[in-house]
Design an enzyme around this catalytic site. Structure first.
Site, PDB file in Angstrom:
ATOM      1  N   LYS A  54       0.833  -1.205   0.000  1.00 49.61           N
ATOM      2  CA  LYS A  54       0.000   0.000   0.000  1.00 49.61           C
ATOM      3  C   LYS A  54       0.869   1.257   0.000  1.00 49.61           C
ATOM      4  CE  LYS A  54      -1.238   1.702   3.815  1.00 49.61           C
ATOM      5  NZ  LYS A  54      -0.645   3.049   3.655  1.00 49.61           N
ATOM      6  N   GLN A  98      -5.775  -2.458   9.703  1.00 51.40           N
ATOM      7  CA  GLN A  98      -5.433  -3.696   9.013  1.00 51.40           C
ATOM      8  C   GLN A  98      -5.948  -4.922   9.774  1.00 51.40           C
ATOM      9  OE1 GLN A  98      -4.131  -4.075   5.995  1.00 51.40           O
ATOM     10  NE2 GLN A  98      -4.283  -6.280   6.202  1.00 51.40           N
ATOM     11  N   ASP A 121     -11.806   1.339   3.558  1.00 52.44           N
ATOM     12  CA  ASP A 121     -11.881  -0.118   3.422  1.00 52.44           C
ATOM     13  C   ASP A 121     -13.307  -0.568   3.117  1.00 52.44           C
ATOM     14  OD1 ASP A 121      -9.747  -1.851   3.349  1.00 52.44           O
ATOM     15  OD2 ASP A 121      -9.471  -1.942   5.514  1.00 52.44           O
TER      16      ASP A 121
END
Length: 295
Positions: A54, A98, A121
């Site tokens: 990322k 995450q 997300d």
């Protein structure tokens, strides 16, 4: 065989160029660059790899990237303090926490504390609810990536029978919803299967497009695939192999070597869905900066 492969890397690179051009225009106008942050708790190898990818992708397109690395034993209160800080920081357009989180942390509770306007997300209940209702929302990155992968590969979904194996809230359920929507990238008839589905091979053999997201290495065998079907492999597993140069090999959820002989198109692992997941996160961040979803 090469002509059968759906090249996720090439498609991701094209989308990155498009994002980079938009980001460059923003910076040339004297404005700050979009800013994506990630919170990483512990040192899970797969999570470390994803966050590193990322960061690299952000640099390539001109998006600012920040990573908050927290120790494995971080308490829920400490993590929520970081989330509250990011929610209020006007310089950060979107952020992710995450997954998976360490076992002592409640992922659902943590996600609910993220500001939906910054939930790039697409996991917050507000965004998932808006997606279900067909309203503008941040889409989960992997389903978003799968939709773009099919669309940009010229694979028609309208009128096709799509079978999805896996019902997670991260991949299986949202991609089944998106593909069934009345839209140029949907209009499919979708069957959602899972580990408790009876006569699974009978259903998968009916699929014009088969999406495997069950999380089991090489679960889908060639006799489960209709000849000429398109196969999208979402799985990625590191399998120990002493004969391999790195001591391991990467496998997906489908038995690639056999299914490539049967399918008309297929995604490799790695290099298929994975690159589109990262790019979709960047697309959501740019949309958050531009306030395209929430005005």
């Amino acid at each position: 065989m090469q002509e059968k492969l759906i090249d996720g890397k090439a498609i991701a690179e094209q989308i990155k160029k498009e994002i980079a051009a938009e980001t460059a225009a923003i910076i040339d106008a004297g404005k700050r660059a979009p800013h994506l942050a990630a919170v990483l708790v512990g040192n899970d190898p797969a999570s470390e790899t994803y966050v590193s990818s990322k960061e690299k992708a952000c640099r390539k397109v001109g998006i600012t990237s920040s990573t908050y690395r927290l120790p494995e034993k971080t308490s829920e209160k400490e993590l929520l303090n970081i989330i509250n800080f990011l929610n209020k920081d006007e310089e950060i357009d979107g952020f992710i926490v995450q997954l998976p989180l360490p076992a002592h942390l409640n992922a659902d509770s943590i996600i609910e504390h993220i500001n939906p306007h910054k939930d790039v997300d697409g996991f917050h209940p507000v965004n998932t609810g808006r997606m279900m209702a067909g309203l503008p929302s941040y889409l989960p990155a992997t389903p978003f990536g799968i939709i773009e992968l099919l669309h940009r590969s010229g694979i028609q979904t309208a009128g096709k029978h799509v079978v999805v194996i896996g019902r997670s809230n991260i991949v299986g359920t949202p991609v089944s919803v998106l593909l069934s929507r009345k839209s140029p990238k949907g209009n499919a008839t979708v069957t959602l299967c899972h580990s408790q589905t009876v006569n699974l091979p009978e259903l998968t053999r009916q699929a014009d497009i088969l999406i495997a997201a069950i999380g089991v290495p090489s679960f889908v065998k060639a006799d489960m695939v209709k000849p000429g079907a398109v196969v999208i492999d979402v799985g990625i597993h590191r399998i120990t192999d002493e004969n391999a140069e790195k001591g391991y090999v990467i496998k997906g959820d489908v038995d690639f070597d056999e299914i490539v002989k049967v399918a008309s198109r297929i995604t490799p692992v790695p290099g298929g869905v994975g690159p589109l997941t990262i790019v979709s996160l960047l697309s959501n961040t740019l949309a958050a900066y531009q306030k395209k979803i929430y005005q």
